[in-house]
Write a protein that holds these residues in place. Sequence first.
Motif, PDB file in Angstrom:
ATOM      1  N   ILE A   1       6.160  10.195  -6.804  1.00 41.45           N
ATOM      2  CA  ILE A   1       5.482  10.324  -5.409  1.00 41.45           C
ATOM      3  C   ILE A   1       6.360   9.049  -4.892  1.00 41.45           C
ATOM      4  O   ILE A   1       6.588   7.990  -5.618  1.00 41.45           O
ATOM      5  CB  ILE A   1       4.222   9.981  -5.835  1.00 41.45           C
ATOM      6  CG1 ILE A   1       3.509  11.308  -6.054  1.00 41.45           C
ATOM      7  CG2 ILE A   1       3.740   9.688  -4.165  1.00 41.45           C
ATOM      8  CD1 ILE A   1       2.027  11.197  -6.324  1.00 41.45           C
ATOM      9  N   CYS A   2       6.851   9.219  -3.690  1.00 37.57           N
ATOM     10  CA  CYS A   2       7.243   8.116  -3.058  1.00 37.57           C
ATOM     11  C   CYS A   2       6.428   7.862  -1.576  1.00 37.57           C
ATOM     12  O   CYS A   2       6.115   8.927  -0.936  1.00 37.57           O
ATOM     13  CB  CYS A   2       8.778   8.687  -2.431  1.00 37.57           C
ATOM     14  SG  CYS A   2      10.094   7.575  -1.693  1.00 37.57           S
ATOM     15  N   GLY A   3       7.014   7.060  -0.735  1.00 41.72           N
ATOM     16  CA  GLY A   3       6.358   6.733   0.388  1.00 41.72           C
ATOM     17  C   GLY A   3       6.683   7.707   1.420  1.00 41.72           C
ATOM     18  O   GLY A   3       5.676   8.057   1.983  1.00 41.72           O
TER      19      GLY A   3
ATOM     20  N   GLY B   1       8.444  16.475  -1.659  1.00 44.27           N
ATOM     21  CA  GLY B   1       8.915  16.123  -3.199  1.00 44.27           C
ATOM     22  C   GLY B   1      10.350  15.948  -3.211  1.00 44.27           C
ATOM     23  O   GLY B   1      11.098  17.033  -2.932  1.00 44.27           O
ATOM     24  N   HIS B   2      11.008  14.734  -3.318  1.00 43.74           N
ATOM     25  CA  HIS B   2      12.487  14.591  -3.283  1.00 43.74           C
ATOM     26  C   HIS B   2      12.987  13.941  -4.643  1.00 43.74           C
ATOM     27  O   HIS B   2      13.928  13.679  -4.798  1.00 43.74           O
ATOM     28  CB  HIS B   2      13.050  13.895  -1.981  1.00 43.74           C
ATOM     29  CG  HIS B   2      12.565  12.700  -1.837  1.00 43.74           C
ATOM     30  ND1 HIS B   2      11.309  12.290  -1.190  1.00 43.74           N
ATOM     31  CD2 HIS B   2      13.044  11.364  -2.215  1.00 43.74           C
ATOM     32  CE1 HIS B   2      10.948  10.933  -1.104  1.00 43.74           C
ATOM     33  NE2 HIS B   2      11.914  10.446  -2.096  1.00 43.74           N
ATOM     34  N   GLU B   3      12.093  13.663  -5.468  1.00 41.07           N
ATOM     35  CA  GLU B   3      12.333  12.854  -6.663  1.00 41.07           C
ATOM     36  C   GLU B   3      11.906  14.134  -7.734  1.00 41.07           C
ATOM     37  O   GLU B   3      10.667  14.082  -8.079  1.00 41.07           O
ATOM     38  CB  GLU B   3      11.583  11.709  -7.036  1.00 41.07           C
ATOM     39  CG  GLU B   3      11.896  10.649  -5.757  1.00 41.07           C
ATOM     40  CD  GLU B   3      11.068   9.272  -5.695  1.00 41.07           C
ATOM     41  OE1 GLU B   3      10.380   9.200  -6.780  1.00 41.07           O
ATOM     42  OE2 GLU B   3      11.319   8.527  -4.885  1.00 41.07           O
ATOM     43  N   PHE B   4      12.928  14.796  -8.320  1.00 43.33           N
ATOM     44  CA  PHE B   4      12.184  15.582  -9.581  1.00 43.33           C
ATOM     45  C   PHE B   4      13.512  16.018 -10.451  1.00 43.33           C
ATOM     46  O   PHE B   4      14.533  15.760 -10.203  1.00 43.33           O
ATOM     47  CB  PHE B   4      11.769  16.942  -8.744  1.00 43.33           C
ATOM     48  CG  PHE B   4      12.452  17.795  -7.764  1.00 43.33           C
ATOM     49  CD1 PHE B   4      12.860  17.376  -6.478  1.00 43.33           C
ATOM     50  CD2 PHE B   4      13.022  18.806  -8.266  1.00 43.33           C
ATOM     51  CE1 PHE B   4      13.638  18.041  -5.611  1.00 43.33           C
ATOM     52  CE2 PHE B   4      13.776  19.800  -7.352  1.00 43.33           C
ATOM     53  CZ  PHE B   4      14.126  19.312  -6.270  1.00 43.33           C
TER      54      PHE B   4
ATOM     55  N   VAL C   1      15.968   8.888 -11.556  1.00 36.50           N
ATOM     56  CA  VAL C   1      17.415   8.572 -11.231  1.00 36.50           C
ATOM     57  C   VAL C   1      17.256   8.562  -9.572  1.00 36.50           C
ATOM     58  O   VAL C   1      17.833   7.537  -9.076  1.00 36.50           O
ATOM     59  CB  VAL C   1      18.291   9.654 -11.533  1.00 36.50           C
ATOM     60  CG1 VAL C   1      19.608   9.699 -10.780  1.00 36.50           C
ATOM     61  CG2 VAL C   1      18.376   9.702 -12.989  1.00 36.50           C
ATOM     62  N   GLU C   2      16.626   9.131  -8.945  1.00 41.01           N
ATOM     63  CA  GLU C   2      16.468   9.267  -7.523  1.00 41.01           C
ATOM     64  C   GLU C   2      16.225   7.882  -6.826  1.00 41.01           C
ATOM     65  O   GLU C   2      16.926   7.284  -6.090  1.00 41.01           O
ATOM     66  CB  GLU C   2      15.840  10.302  -6.761  1.00 41.01           C
ATOM     67  CG  GLU C   2      16.145  10.570  -5.219  1.00 41.01           C
ATOM     68  CD  GLU C   2      15.499   9.586  -4.247  1.00 41.01           C
ATOM     69  OE1 GLU C   2      15.928   9.387  -3.143  1.00 41.01           O
ATOM     70  OE2 GLU C   2      14.498   8.957  -4.765  1.00 41.01           O
ATOM     71  N   PRO C   3      15.075   7.332  -7.295  1.00 41.89           N
ATOM     72  CA  PRO C   3      14.602   6.089  -6.875  1.00 41.89           C
ATOM     73  C   PRO C   3      15.698   4.854  -7.009  1.00 41.89           C
ATOM     74  O   PRO C   3      16.249   4.128  -6.243  1.00 41.89           O
ATOM     75  CB  PRO C   3      13.267   5.679  -7.405  1.00 41.89           C
ATOM     76  CG  PRO C   3      12.975   6.971  -7.994  1.00 41.89           C
ATOM     77  CD  PRO C   3      13.911   7.961  -8.138  1.00 41.89           C
TER      78      PRO C   3
HETATM   79 ZN   LIG Z   1      12.023   8.373  -2.661  1.00 38.57          ZN
END
Ligand SMILES: [Zn+2]
Length: 339
Positions: free
Chosen positions: A36-38, A58-61, A143-145
Amino acid sequence: MKSVVIKQPNELVIEERPLPMPAAGEVRVNVKLAGICGSDSHIYRGHNPFAHYPRTIGHEFFGEIDAVGEGVNRSRLGQRVSVDPVISCGHCYPCSVGKPNVCTSLVVLGVHRDGGFSEYAVVPAHNAWPIPDAIADKHAVMVEPFTIAANVTGQIAPTEQDVALIYGAGPMGLVTVQALKGVYKVKLVIVVDRIDERLAMAQRSGADWVINNGERSLQAALDERGIMPTIVIDAACHPSILQEAITLASPAARIVLMGFSSEASQIVQQAITGKELSIFSSRLNANKFRVVIDWLEKGLIDPEKLITHTFDYHHVTDAIELFEKDQRQCCKVLLTFSQ
Ligand SMILES: [Zn+2]
Ligand SMILES: [Zn+2]
């Protein structure tokens, strides 16, 4: 399949949707973990100007490829992958100069197109980055963060002699601390925030010195030690920070902005030119998945220090509310899907 769908601002449902089929050049990912991201919370609350509804956020998966479209090598079936949410055209000006993250027809998974808070997600095959066996699932989803940090450091090329000041000890600040210390061995990394618990997290991520600017003046704290930062990174994203950063920065320093505020920042030119400051901005990531996977393989960063909570996706509303309200205990909150 079940998907977490924001029907409209403030209306989140877990919805049964048809299993998507990958088109030519795409793969289908059986999602295992998502972060979960801002920006997920901003879409949920209706504060993201780019979002259209209904949307699977959701963009971090991270997950496993379970189907491939035409033209994709079948050897990819079963591959463990982290997904780069940045989809770009490949031929516009920004794409041609290595900045697909600001492509003129940019599509971000989970924002402009359905994302990863779902049992399955269909994505372009080259956005699905293979994860080496040695990297654990819950590190792969991080990885994404960390690509956010890789994008910042890619702009400013830190060296060991730099002194870095980071505003904000939230997830974006903390991944940047880890990159500056773990990867670039920057000699002094200072973090400023108003929440002591977050400053303690910054120390765990390697910050050398933390300052609570709710309690004391940042300027006075730096002056006392005669410190002028050569790198200033705004991961707190308040419009007032830019002028303060300009004032505090060393001559020849680099400043990086990560914020999206639409309010005006009042700044004075004189110190920018007088000190020949370079001001950068950083959005999402430009081809940084390979870079971060390499950092993880070499053990230069430690995602474990940022993961504070894990929820089954059925409890996604509780997870997002915790993320929004409990800044003292909460950093990265993960959702588990099919395990
Ligand atoms: Zn993010
Ligand atoms: Zn483009």
